[in-house]
Design a protein around this motif. Structure first.
Motif, PDB file in Angstrom:
ATOM      1  N   LEU A  20       0.754  -1.123  -0.151  1.00 55.28           N
ATOM      2  CA  LEU A  20      -0.027   0.019  -0.107  1.00 55.28           C
ATOM      3  C   LEU A  20       0.970   1.240   0.034  1.00 55.28           C
ATOM      4  O   LEU A  20       0.514   2.401  -0.657  1.00 55.28           O
ATOM      5  CB  LEU A  20      -0.900   0.061   1.343  1.00 55.28           C
ATOM      6  CG  LEU A  20      -1.812   1.315   1.220  1.00 55.28           C
ATOM      7  CD1 LEU A  20      -2.731   1.296   0.064  1.00 55.28           C
ATOM      8  CD2 LEU A  20      -2.502   1.292   2.682  1.00 55.28           C
ATOM      9  N   MET A  23       1.734   2.097  -3.431  1.00 49.48           N
ATOM     10  CA  MET A  23       0.493   2.556  -4.233  1.00 49.48           C
ATOM     11  C   MET A  23       0.085   3.783  -3.730  1.00 49.48           C
ATOM     12  O   MET A  23      -0.244   4.646  -4.891  1.00 49.48           O
ATOM     13  CB  MET A  23      -0.701   1.287  -3.759  1.00 49.48           C
ATOM     14  CG  MET A  23      -1.847   1.652  -4.672  1.00 49.48           C
ATOM     15  SD  MET A  23      -1.425   0.842  -6.415  1.00 49.48           S
ATOM     16  CE  MET A  23      -2.870   1.328  -7.309  1.00 49.48           C
ATOM     17  N   GLU A  27       0.315   6.997  -6.568  1.00 54.03           N
ATOM     18  CA  GLU A  27      -0.988   7.745  -6.877  1.00 54.03           C
ATOM     19  C   GLU A  27      -0.577   9.536  -6.176  1.00 54.03           C
ATOM     20  O   GLU A  27      -1.295  10.198  -6.732  1.00 54.03           O
ATOM     21  CB  GLU A  27      -2.148   7.329  -5.723  1.00 54.03           C
ATOM     22  CG  GLU A  27      -2.569   6.062  -6.203  1.00 54.03           C
ATOM     23  CD  GLU A  27      -3.593   5.544  -5.135  1.00 54.03           C
ATOM     24  OE1 GLU A  27      -4.181   4.498  -5.339  1.00 54.03           O
ATOM     25  OE2 GLU A  27      -3.828   6.254  -4.050  1.00 54.03           O
ATOM     26  N   GLN A  77       1.572  -2.262 -12.103  1.00 55.67           N
ATOM     27  CA  GLN A  77       1.395  -0.594 -11.693  1.00 55.67           C
ATOM     28  C   GLN A  77       2.373   0.202 -12.371  1.00 55.67           C
ATOM     29  O   GLN A  77       2.661   1.391 -12.437  1.00 55.67           O
ATOM     30  CB  GLN A  77       1.821  -0.321 -10.347  1.00 55.67           C
ATOM     31  CG  GLN A  77       0.578  -0.984  -9.438  1.00 55.67           C
ATOM     32  CD  GLN A  77      -0.739  -0.504  -9.850  1.00 55.67           C
ATOM     33  OE1 GLN A  77      -0.983   0.687 -10.274  1.00 55.67           O
ATOM     34  NE2 GLN A  77      -1.534  -1.508  -9.730  1.00 55.67           N
ATOM     35  N   ARG A 206      -8.486  -0.874  -3.108  1.00 53.43           N
ATOM     36  CA  ARG A 206      -7.837  -0.557  -4.300  1.00 53.43           C
ATOM     37  C   ARG A 206      -7.493  -2.162  -5.088  1.00 53.43           C
ATOM     38  O   ARG A 206      -6.889  -2.231  -5.915  1.00 53.43           O
ATOM     39  CB  ARG A 206      -6.274  -0.307  -4.012  1.00 53.43           C
ATOM     40  CG  ARG A 206      -6.536   1.236  -3.883  1.00 53.43           C
ATOM     41  CD  ARG A 206      -5.237   1.846  -3.160  1.00 53.43           C
ATOM     42  NE  ARG A 206      -5.208   3.337  -3.025  1.00 53.43           N
ATOM     43  CZ  ARG A 206      -5.928   4.101  -2.003  1.00 53.43           C
ATOM     44  NH1 ARG A 206      -6.640   3.402  -1.107  1.00 53.43           N
ATOM     45  NH2 ARG A 206      -5.870   5.366  -2.106  1.00 53.43           N
ATOM     46  N   LYS A 207      -8.202  -2.966  -4.410  1.00 55.63           N
ATOM     47  CA  LYS A 207      -8.270  -4.346  -4.858  1.00 55.63           C
ATOM     48  C   LYS A 207      -6.844  -4.707  -4.964  1.00 55.63           C
ATOM     49  O   LYS A 207      -6.310  -5.725  -5.698  1.00 55.63           O
ATOM     50  CB  LYS A 207      -8.910  -4.606  -6.167  1.00 55.63           C
ATOM     51  CG  LYS A 207     -10.549  -4.287  -6.314  1.00 55.63           C
ATOM     52  CD  LYS A 207     -11.104  -4.519  -7.365  1.00 55.63           C
ATOM     53  CE  LYS A 207     -12.462  -3.939  -7.400  1.00 55.63           C
ATOM     54  NZ  LYS A 207     -13.320  -3.994  -6.216  1.00 55.63           N
ATOM     55  N   LEU A 208      -5.990  -4.520  -3.875  1.00 55.00           N
ATOM     56  CA  LEU A 208      -4.545  -5.188  -3.728  1.00 55.00           C
ATOM     57  C   LEU A 208      -4.673  -6.669  -3.477  1.00 55.00           C
ATOM     58  O   LEU A 208      -5.405  -7.136  -2.527  1.00 55.00           O
ATOM     59  CB  LEU A 208      -3.652  -4.366  -2.808  1.00 55.00           C
ATOM     60  CG  LEU A 208      -3.727  -2.845  -3.027  1.00 55.00           C
ATOM     61  CD1 LEU A 208      -2.646  -2.121  -2.167  1.00 55.00           C
ATOM     62  CD2 LEU A 208      -3.141  -2.559  -4.796  1.00 55.00           C
TER      63      LEU A 208
END
Length: 388
Positions: A20, A23, A27, A77, A206-208
């Motif tokens: 996360l 991520m 972002e 990503q 975020r469907k990680l």
């Protein structure tokens, strides 16, 4: 948090916290580079699918699966990804230390050692050798950093200090106290303002892949613990009480720690616990619960935030293990000529810590970390408890 456009290296383990973090930084508009330490040097490999028992320990053969999942996430990503081989440094600085401490009758803290010597040491050295230029190194630790307007001690220099995380139940600053301020200048902890519950919710949103993954609980699982000591045979010896009466036999002092109750193999009318471990006599000493209380401790091999050593005794809060709450204590300098990481000929100052209230099961080899208003000012390695 780093700013948009900053280049950040993120230490990734495959867990929800580091994933996360990467991520969130992407972002935010940062250029993110993922790196994973490769430190497993044993036999065996991951099964290829993750079960409920997986990720229960930091060191183990599931590393290959963790790396595959990190690589897949970074590819999806558009994040550049590297695997950095730190096995040589890890074997020397963590595994060697782990064996040495247990065999000397002490209980090591491999996470403290790894952060100081490997994760914020050898790993970053390797990143530089790869020619990676970055603004910040980020990890998923629950911790924060602070630059103080007023230092915690009179005349101490301005430095970066580690402060407890927002989520006190997940606070990991105890493991980080030995990372120097000079290194922390280029470190950031993106999860500092969040609780673990919020982190899991953000990851799920975020469907990680790792949103529901359990946290690592141990350094090494029970399955692989004995394999770390295969270089030498265990030496059985006596288990005795405080008066020296032999109660039974132990299977090697590396299998015991202060405060341990289970697995002692001794019968008694009342619960017995490991009081101390006498490596010189190869003896494990047991006691009843009340005998574990200590009014204080002696700690050696100290580090101080910013390199500044307090000039006189002071009162603060002390944490003696990750799972314990900080407790009030008075800390003062005493004399010592011991160095517990085994460097011959070196001397190391020791500090005495006297608790406001007696504490249970002071464990040699663990760390005593000093906090002033949630900010770490220093810490040392526990030498021995001071009993009533």
């Amino acid at each position: 948090m780093p700013e948009r456009g900053d280049t950040v290296v993120v230490g990734m383990s495959g867990g929800v916290d580091s994933t996360l973090s990467a991520m969130l930084l992407k972002e935010r508009g940062c250029t993110v580079i993922g790196v994973t330490m490769s430190h497993w040097s044993g036999d065996g490999a991951g099964e290829g699918t993750r079960s409920a028992m997986r990720h229960a320990a930091c060191y183990g053969p599931d590393e290959a699966l963790d790396i595959a999942e990190c690589r897949a996430f970074c590819k999806a990503q558009g994040i550049t990804y590297y695997v950095v081989d730190v096995r040589e440094a890890y074997d020397k600085e963590v595994l060697g230390y782990f064996r040495r401490e247990y065999r000397s009758g002490r209980t090591p803290n491999p996470c403290v050692r790894c952060n100081e010597q490997v994760k914020f040491g050898a790993l970053l050295d390797s990143v530089k050798q790869l020619g990676i230029d970055y603004d910040y190194f980020c990890t998923g630790h629950y911790a924060s950093l602070v630059w103080l307007d007023g230092s915690p001690f009179p005349n101490s220099p301005t430095a970066v200090f580690i402060r407890a995380a927002e989520d006190k139940s997940k606070d990991q600053t105890y493991f980080l106290y030995r990372v120097p301020s000079s290194v922390l200048e280029k470190v950031r902890f993106p999860l500092a303002p969040y609780t673990k519950k919020q982190v899991r919710e953000m990851a799920a949103g975020r469907k990680l892949f790792c949103a529901d993954r359990s946290d690592s609980q141990d350094f090494v699982s029970d399955r692989y613990f004995d394999s770390l000591f295969q270089d030498k045979a265990s030496i059985p010896g006596d288990i005795s009480d405080l008066d020296g009466n032999v109660l039974g036999q132990h299977c090697g002092i590396e299998h015991y720690t202060v405060g341990q109750r289970r697995g002692l193999g001794v019968s008694s009318n009342s619960p017995l616990y490991v009081h101390s471990i006498d490596a010189a006599q190869n003896r494990v000493v047991l006691c009843e619960n009340d005998d574990l209380l200590c009014k204080g401790l002696i700690a050696d091999d100290w580090v101080w935030a910013g390199g500044y050593e307090p000039a006189s005794a002071f009162h603060a809060k002390v944490k003696i293990r990750l799972s314990s709450l900080p407790v009030g204590a008075t800390i003062r300098l005493v004399s010592s000529n011991k160095n517990y990481f085994g460097t011959a000929g070196e001397t190391s100052k020791a500090w005495e810590i006297i608790f406001d209230t007696p504490q249970r099961a002071i464990t040699p080899g663990q760390s005593a970390v000093i906090y002033k208003e949630d900010i770490i000012v220093g810490g040392g390695i526990i030498s021995n408890g001071i009993h009533e």
